[in-house]
Write a protein that holds these residues in place. Structure first.
Motif, PDB file in Angstrom:
ATOM      1  N   GLU A 107      59.977 -69.175 -16.121  1.00 17.17           N
ATOM      2  CA  GLU A 107      58.805 -69.793 -15.230  1.00 17.17           C
ATOM      3  C   GLU A 107      59.324 -70.810 -14.365  1.00 17.17           C
ATOM      4  O   GLU A 107      58.388 -70.810 -13.253  1.00 17.17           O
ATOM      5  N   ASN A 158      58.979 -67.265 -20.918  1.00 17.47           N
ATOM      6  CA  ASN A 158      60.228 -68.063 -21.005  1.00 17.47           C
ATOM      7  C   ASN A 158      60.163 -69.126 -20.069  1.00 17.47           C
ATOM      8  O   ASN A 158      59.879 -69.100 -19.072  1.00 17.47           O
ATOM      9  N   GLU A 159      60.681 -70.463 -20.434  1.00 20.32           N
ATOM     10  CA  GLU A 159      60.800 -71.555 -19.578  1.00 20.32           C
ATOM     11  C   GLU A 159      61.537 -71.541 -18.461  1.00 20.32           C
ATOM     12  O   GLU A 159      61.100 -72.007 -17.234  1.00 20.32           O
ATOM     13  N   ARG A 174      57.463 -81.807 -17.437  1.00 16.61           N
ATOM     14  CA  ARG A 174      58.334 -81.110 -16.718  1.00 16.61           C
ATOM     15  C   ARG A 174      58.170 -80.894 -15.113  1.00 16.61           C
ATOM     16  O   ARG A 174      59.011 -80.650 -14.439  1.00 16.61           O
TER      17      ARG A 174
END
Ligand code: HEM
Length: 78
Positions: A6, A2-3, A76
């Protein structure tokens, strides 16, 4: 992964690397002082090497982060 999880994990690794750098600096100074005072021991040397090994693991992780982000095509990490 899951972002969000992370991102938290990445931040935790970076903080760990930062605090390990303080521990490593202290270990180095203790080693130098011990050498000057002829009180050096193998255990003392190994304590610094052990912290450096952890620094390498966390540092290598930080190093690959931007490349992983790039290969996923994301923006990101800056
Ligand atoms: C052992 C091998 C090491 C590797 C592979 C490594 C690698 C890295 C990488 C890739 C970064 C992130 C740079 C960025 O922002 O893109 C970093 C940050 C940093 N490293 Fe290391 N490093 C190592 C050892 C050390 C040592 C020995 C020290 C100091 C005693 C140190 C202190 C720091 C600090 C203070 C940061 C900034 C952390 C932050 O962003 O808060 N590193 N390192």
């Amino acid at each position: 992964m899951n972002e969000e999880v992370e991102m938290k994990w990445n931040r935790w690794i970076r903080q760990t690397h930062r605090w390990l750098s303080v521990a490593f600096t202290v270990a180095l100074i203790v080693n130098f002082v011990a050498i000057v005072r002829s009180g050096y021991s193998r255990a003392l040397g190994l304590s610094a090497v052990a912290v450096l090994a952890l620094m390498f693991l966390t540092g290598a992780y930080l190093f690959v982060l931007p490349y992983v982000a790039k290969s996923r095509g994301g923006q990101r990490t800056v």
